[in-house]
Design a protein around this motif. Structure first.
Motif, PDB file in Angstrom:
ATOM      1  N   GLY A   1       3.663   4.521  -4.366  1.00  0.00           N
ATOM      2  CA  GLY A   1       3.542   3.466  -3.457  1.00  0.00           C
ATOM      3  C   GLY A   1       2.148   3.038  -3.158  1.00  0.00           C
ATOM      4  O   GLY A   1       1.139   3.592  -3.396  1.00  0.00           O
ATOM      5  N   ASP A   2       2.258   1.676  -2.418  1.00  0.00           N
ATOM      6  CA  ASP A   2       0.492   1.187  -2.038  1.00  0.00           C
ATOM      7  C   ASP A   2       0.746   0.710  -0.663  1.00  0.00           C
ATOM      8  O   ASP A   2       1.059  -0.063  -0.197  1.00  0.00           O
ATOM      9  N   ALA A   3      -0.103   1.816   0.150  1.00  0.00           N
ATOM     10  CA  ALA A   3      -0.389   1.366   1.488  1.00  0.00           C
ATOM     11  C   ALA A   3      -0.961   0.167   1.935  1.00  0.00           C
ATOM     12  O   ALA A   3      -1.027  -0.407   3.270  1.00  0.00           O
ATOM     13  N   VAL A   4      -1.855  -0.510   0.991  1.00  0.00           N
ATOM     14  CA  VAL A   4      -2.539  -1.619   1.194  1.00  0.00           C
ATOM     15  C   VAL A   4      -1.992  -2.902   0.376  1.00  0.00           C
ATOM     16  O   VAL A   4      -2.743  -3.819  -0.097  1.00  0.00           O
TER      17      VAL A   4
ATOM     18  N   ASN B   1       1.162  -1.363  -7.619  1.00  0.00           N
ATOM     19  CA  ASN B   1       1.354  -0.126  -7.191  1.00  0.00           C
ATOM     20  C   ASN B   1       2.512  -0.198  -6.335  1.00  0.00           C
ATOM     21  O   ASN B   1       2.788   0.973  -5.784  1.00  0.00           O
ATOM     22  N   VAL B   2       3.276  -1.276  -6.031  1.00  0.00           N
ATOM     23  CA  VAL B   2       4.412  -1.291  -5.340  1.00  0.00           C
ATOM     24  C   VAL B   2       5.559  -0.438  -5.962  1.00  0.00           C
ATOM     25  O   VAL B   2       6.004  -0.944  -6.976  1.00  0.00           O
ATOM     26  N   ARG B   3       5.849   0.436  -5.315  1.00  0.00           N
ATOM     27  CA  ARG B   3       7.012   1.359  -6.172  1.00  0.00           C
ATOM     28  C   ARG B   3       8.394   1.354  -5.115  1.00  0.00           C
ATOM     29  O   ARG B   3       9.612   1.602  -5.972  1.00  0.00           O
ATOM     30  N   ALA B   4       8.148   1.281  -3.788  1.00  0.00           N
ATOM     31  CA  ALA B   4       9.339   1.618  -3.001  1.00  0.00           C
ATOM     32  C   ALA B   4      10.350   0.454  -3.077  1.00  0.00           C
ATOM     33  O   ALA B   4       9.956  -0.724  -3.416  1.00  0.00           O
ATOM     34  N   ARG B   5      11.723   0.868  -3.151  1.00  0.00           N
ATOM     35  CA  ARG B   5      12.798   0.064  -3.137  1.00  0.00           C
ATOM     36  C   ARG B   5      13.491  -0.160  -1.986  1.00  0.00           C
ATOM     37  O   ARG B   5      13.880   1.099  -1.412  1.00  0.00           O
ATOM     38  N   TRP B   6      13.816  -1.075  -1.392  1.00  0.00           N
ATOM     39  CA  TRP B   6      14.819  -1.021  -0.088  1.00  0.00           C
ATOM     40  C   TRP B   6      16.235  -1.558  -0.585  1.00  0.00           C
ATOM     41  O   TRP B   6      16.179  -2.412  -1.318  1.00  0.00           O
ATOM     42  N   GLY B   7      17.257  -1.092   0.216  1.00  0.00           N
ATOM     43  CA  GLY B   7      18.716  -1.674  -0.229  1.00  0.00           C
ATOM     44  C   GLY B   7      19.409  -1.302   0.981  1.00  0.00           C
ATOM     45  O   GLY B   7      19.115  -0.899   2.215  1.00  0.00           O
TER      46      GLY B   7
END
Length: 331
Positions: free
Chosen positions: A192-195, A204-210
């Motif tokens: 993931g990417d904190a910024v 670098n966005v890796r997280a996925r929500w669902g």
């Protein structure tokens, strides 16, 4: 007349000085008083999960040499309330370096000043003795004030009641095209990417929500889930190691595999960690916010996670054997 001008000049200086003080204090804490409830994420950061399209097609079948096993590690849900504002992987030695609160499972000693030796000697929440550390930023309800000290410690615009996950699932997987090799002990990993909000791109966005009831739909926004459902966060870690380093700048020692499973040249496939978090889904309209740096404005795109492998070599060998022989194991 001269005296009046001097008093007027003094008054102007006092007003300007007060304004600068307020500005500096606001900037240092994200524009909000330390510990006070702040605005939630922007309205555009939320989406009804029913408006998210379902994934199309099936993933390609694994190759003949694939490592198709899985290993699930039970480390609890942070019932011990292990929180701090440190980040051992990104800012080792710097207390409060994260500027937001992380929640931990696994190694109970983890903080900015942890060393390989202190981690190896510490107690753990994981069954079977895995002393690895797994952590991520907390998720909050910003319409409810935090009651505990650890809920009020972060500041920088991060405030509200911390939501406790109903489930934390840690799973190691193999590689769809080949066998995996052991991770070295004390390997550091980031996903993931904190910024991400200010990065200029989503590379670098890796997280996925669902939502748990609709596993074929995922998004980089906060989902609004059906009543009685669970909101989910999924963090998949890189799994291609350079064979040399346990840490490094710009995350070059451990990188992501291609969609088809192939690792870049001169890297080796290691067990792929996936962290799945599930929460009782907030009611529609309830404001939630991920802890973040002030300028990131609680964007869900900034979700991230960290991992330090503190498994013994013998335990890691068991994990690798389970993955490479296609078994499904619990450790």
């Amino acid at each position: 007349m001269g005296r009046e001008r001097r008093w007027f000049a003094v008054l102007v200086c006092l007003v300007v000085g007060a304004a600068l003080t307020v500005a500096i204090l606001g900037a240092s804490d994200g524009g909000a008083p330390h510990g006070a409830a702040s605005a939630t994420a922007a309205p555009g950061d939320f989406v009804d999960i029913l408006d998210v399209p379902a994934a199309k097609g099936e993933p390609p079948p694994p190759g003949p040499d694939a490592s198709t096993g899985t290993v699930t590690v039970d480390c609890g849900r942070n019932e011990e309330e292990h929180y701090n504002e440190d980040n051992l992987v990104i800012s080792p030695g710097l207390r409060g370096g994260a500027h937001h609160t992380h929640a931990y499972v696994g190694n109970l000693s983890t903080n900015a000043r942890s060393t390989d030796a202190s981690l190896a000697a510490a107690p753990t929440t994981c069954r079977g003795g895995d002393r690895s550390t797994y952590y991520w930023p907390v998720l909050r309800r910003t319409d409810r004030p935090g009651e505990h000290a650890y809920e009020k410690a972060a500041g920088h615009g991060n405030a509200g009641q911390i939501l406790e996950p109903a489930e934390v699932r840690l799973e190691f997987g193999g590689n769809p095209v080949g066998k995996v090799v052991p991770m070295p002990r004390f390997l550091r990993a980031v996903t993931g990417d904190a910024v991400a909000l200010t990065a200029g791109n989503d590379e670098n966005v890796r997280a996925r929500w669902g939502c748990a009831s609709l596993p074929d739909r995922s998004t980089t926004r906060y989902p609004r889930c059906p009543a009685g459902d669970r909101l989910t966060r999924t963090l998949v870690f890189p799994s291609c190691w350079n064979g040399l380093d346990t840490a490094g700048p710009e995350r070059t020692h451990l990188v992501f595999r291609a969609t088809n499973g192939v690792c870049p040249a001169d890297t080796f496939a290691v067990p792929e960690l996936t962290v799945r978090l599930a929460y009782a889904a907030p009611e529609v309209g309830v404001p939630i916010a991920l802890d973040s740096f002030p300028e990131q404005r609680h964007s869900p795109k900034t979700d991230h996670g960290m991992f330090v492998n503190v498994m013994t070599d013998a335990r890691m060998a068991e994990v690798v054997d389970c993955l490479n022989t296609g078994r499904h194991c619990r450790k």
